[in-house]
Design an enzyme around this catalytic site. Sequence first.
Site, PDB file in Angstrom:
ATOM      1  N   LYS A  29      28.332  27.422  48.144  1.00  0.00           N
ATOM      2  CA  LYS A  29      29.022  27.838  49.369  1.00  0.00           C
ATOM      3  C   LYS A  29      30.138  26.851  49.721  1.00  0.00           C
ATOM      4  CE  LYS A  29      26.498  28.455  53.279  1.00  0.00           C
ATOM      5  NZ  LYS A  29      26.999  27.872  54.542  1.00  0.00           N
ATOM      6  N   ARG A  34      36.085  26.184  50.064  1.00  0.00           N
ATOM      7  CA  ARG A  34      37.255  25.339  49.756  1.00  0.00           C
ATOM      8  C   ARG A  34      38.171  26.003  48.738  1.00  0.00           C
ATOM      9  NH1 ARG A  34      33.066  22.417  51.620  1.00  0.00           N
ATOM     10  NH2 ARG A  34      33.363  20.335  52.512  1.00  0.00           N
ATOM     11  N   SER A 174      29.128  13.492  58.083  1.00  0.00           N
ATOM     12  CA  SER A 174      29.515  14.898  58.080  1.00  0.00           C
ATOM     13  C   SER A 174      30.684  15.164  57.140  1.00  0.00           C
ATOM     14  CB  SER A 174      29.904  15.349  59.492  1.00  0.00           C
ATOM     15  OG  SER A 174      30.496  16.635  59.418  1.00  0.00           O
ATOM     16  N   ALA A 175      30.402  15.946  56.109  1.00  0.00           N
ATOM     17  CA  ALA A 175      31.470  16.353  55.184  1.00  0.00           C
ATOM     18  C   ALA A 175      32.444  17.293  55.876  1.00  0.00           C
ATOM     19  CB  ALA A 175      30.858  17.029  53.973  1.00  0.00           C
ATOM     20  N   ASP A 327      20.803  20.217  53.917  1.00  0.00           N
ATOM     21  CA  ASP A 327      20.469  21.635  54.118  1.00  0.00           C
ATOM     22  C   ASP A 327      19.098  22.001  53.542  1.00  0.00           C
ATOM     23  OD1 ASP A 327      22.854  22.131  55.419  1.00  0.00           O
ATOM     24  OD2 ASP A 327      23.920  22.622  53.573  1.00  0.00           O
ATOM     25  N   LYS A 354      22.619  22.286  63.213  1.00  0.00           N
ATOM     26  CA  LYS A 354      22.949  23.224  62.126  1.00  0.00           C
ATOM     27  C   LYS A 354      22.988  24.648  62.697  1.00  0.00           C
ATOM     28  CE  LYS A 354      23.428  20.124  59.031  1.00  0.00           C
ATOM     29  NZ  LYS A 354      24.796  19.831  58.575  1.00  0.00           N
ATOM     30  N   ARG A 358      17.298  22.978  63.555  1.00  0.00           N
ATOM     31  CA  ARG A 358      16.364  23.182  62.434  1.00  0.00           C
ATOM     32  C   ARG A 358      15.095  22.354  62.566  1.00  0.00           C
ATOM     33  NH1 ARG A 358      20.660  23.893  57.481  1.00  0.00           N
ATOM     34  NH2 ARG A 358      21.011  26.113  57.916  1.00  0.00           N
TER      35      ARG A 358
HETATM   36  C1  S3P Z   1      29.028  21.338  54.417  1.00  0.00           C
HETATM   37  C2  S3P Z   1      28.644  20.175  55.034  1.00  0.00           C
HETATM   38  C3  S3P Z   1      27.354  20.004  55.711  1.00  0.00           C
HETATM   39  C4  S3P Z   1      26.361  21.104  55.336  1.00  0.00           C
HETATM   40  C5  S3P Z   1      27.009  22.450  55.355  1.00  0.00           C
HETATM   41  C6  S3P Z   1      28.150  22.505  54.354  1.00  0.00           C
HETATM   42  C7  S3P Z   1      30.339  21.399  53.770  1.00  0.00           C
HETATM   43  O1  S3P Z   1      27.563  20.045  57.107  1.00  0.00           O
HETATM   44  O2  S3P Z   1      25.258  21.086  56.216  1.00  0.00           O
HETATM   45  O3  S3P Z   1      26.060  23.458  55.020  1.00  0.00           O
HETATM   46  O4  S3P Z   1      30.598  22.340  52.980  1.00  0.00           O
HETATM   47  O5  S3P Z   1      31.178  20.514  54.028  1.00  0.00           O
HETATM   48  P1  S3P Z   1      27.919  18.702  57.946  1.00  0.00           P
HETATM   49  O6  S3P Z   1      29.251  18.238  57.588  1.00  0.00           O
HETATM   50  O7  S3P Z   1      27.834  19.135  59.392  1.00  0.00           O
HETATM   51  O8  S3P Z   1      26.832  17.723  57.602  1.00  0.00           O
END
Ligand code: S3P
Length: 452
Positions: A29, A34, A174-175, A327, A354, A358
């Site tokens: 995903k 992206r 956080s990505a 996740d 989330k 969760r």
């Molecule tokens: C994601 C980053 C994560 C993850 C999400 C996908 C991403 O979230 O939980 O399902 O693709 O950058 P966070 O950045 O809030 O940790």
Amino acid sequence: MGPATEPRRPARASKSPALKGDIRIPGDKSISHRSLMLGGLAAGETRITGLLEGEDVIATGKAMQAMGAAIRKDADSWIVNGTGNGCLLAPEAPLDFGNAGTGCRLTMGLAGSYDFETTFIGDASLSSRPMGRVLDPLRLMGVQIRAGSGERLPVTLHGPRTPAPISYRVPMASAQVKSAVLLAGLNIPGITMVIEPVMTRDHTEKMLAGFGAALEVETAPDGVRSIRLEGRGRLTGQTIDVPGDPSSAAFPLVAALIVPGSDLIIRNVLMNPARTGLILTLRDMGADIEVLDPRQSGGEDVADLRVRSSELSGVRVPAGRAPSMIDEYPVLAVAASFAKGETVMQGLSELRVKESDRLAAVARGLELNGVDCTKGEDWLSVRGRPDGKGLGAVSKDAIVATWLDHRIAMSFLVMGLASENPVQVDDCAIIATSFPQFMDLMTGIGAEMAEQ
Ligand code: S3P
């Protein structure tokens, strides 16, 4: 539109015979979002195979179309013709991201630095999630923001005529926040810097470099990463083959571990080290997971996994591992419910923001199905029953609330496959956000699982 307004579809899973098969799971995903974003922005053509065709990713595709990208499907490939970096068009209507936090937050970065207005809306779950974490750095760049109370959706952004590059230390692991700042930086002259104290999934950095962005990453001896992006560069269309999503593979994988006699092969799973925390943890618990044919595909580590049912033992999961399996905690909690002894998971504060809270949703669902567990502010401990005796719904009304959260729905359906009594969830429609084939794929390997 979107799952919030669609009728709920309750479902139920029950004790199943050994799970057997050789399966592929849908595309990752994170990489799928992206691919459409960067393909939609880059000059020329991007061809994507293996794209996850879930509702979340489709919402991102529609948003990119609304901002000028041409996206079409041709046999197994998605063909994207991008606008060129810096050339997104103002969308004529609000961008509806449904349930998708990643699509919404990353697009806030991507479009937020443009001198036009963009409005973001979503379903009830997304509208209750915090957006301030992305709005804060955008404000520093000069973006004007109108947001609902508590910085929730709907949010309207209007970038300045001359956005200013920033240097930003990401305050939480956080990505999405890291990525939003980098994507905003694409449309800002000069150097945007992101400092990441704790490493999170690095797909944005890798893919930006792949599309031709001038980006450098430095990792200090203490692990702090500095990502330097030069804005307003040229991005060029790419060919992308999206590997299978480890966060989706997690469900059949845990199912095979807990259902006695199972032996399952899962092909083409992304093995990026920032995503493999669940596999490490399950192996610590005694899981028989064989990594077959490890290889590289499109700059990512990929492998096939062979999983056989295993006697699991409880472990203490280090808090530092959380970003690499964030996740996967709901399904890990399910695995822990069938392990000998106690599993303690710490450092879970991000789980509360989330698609649902969760930590609360998992603890409530476990209790409802007879699992002995305790939760704290940011931790969960689970004491398992290896034989599944006494687990599952004790009455017809013991139905797990899924809170518009696909991973809560899938985790508890997996739980029902090894519990003495069936497990019921109040909705399986939401699973289509990330894993539309979930029920078919699971029943195909022998799982007793059906809509009610
Ligand atoms: C994601 C980053 C994560 C993850 C999400 C996908 C991403 O979230 O939980 O399902 O693709 O950058 P966070 O950045 O809030 O940790």
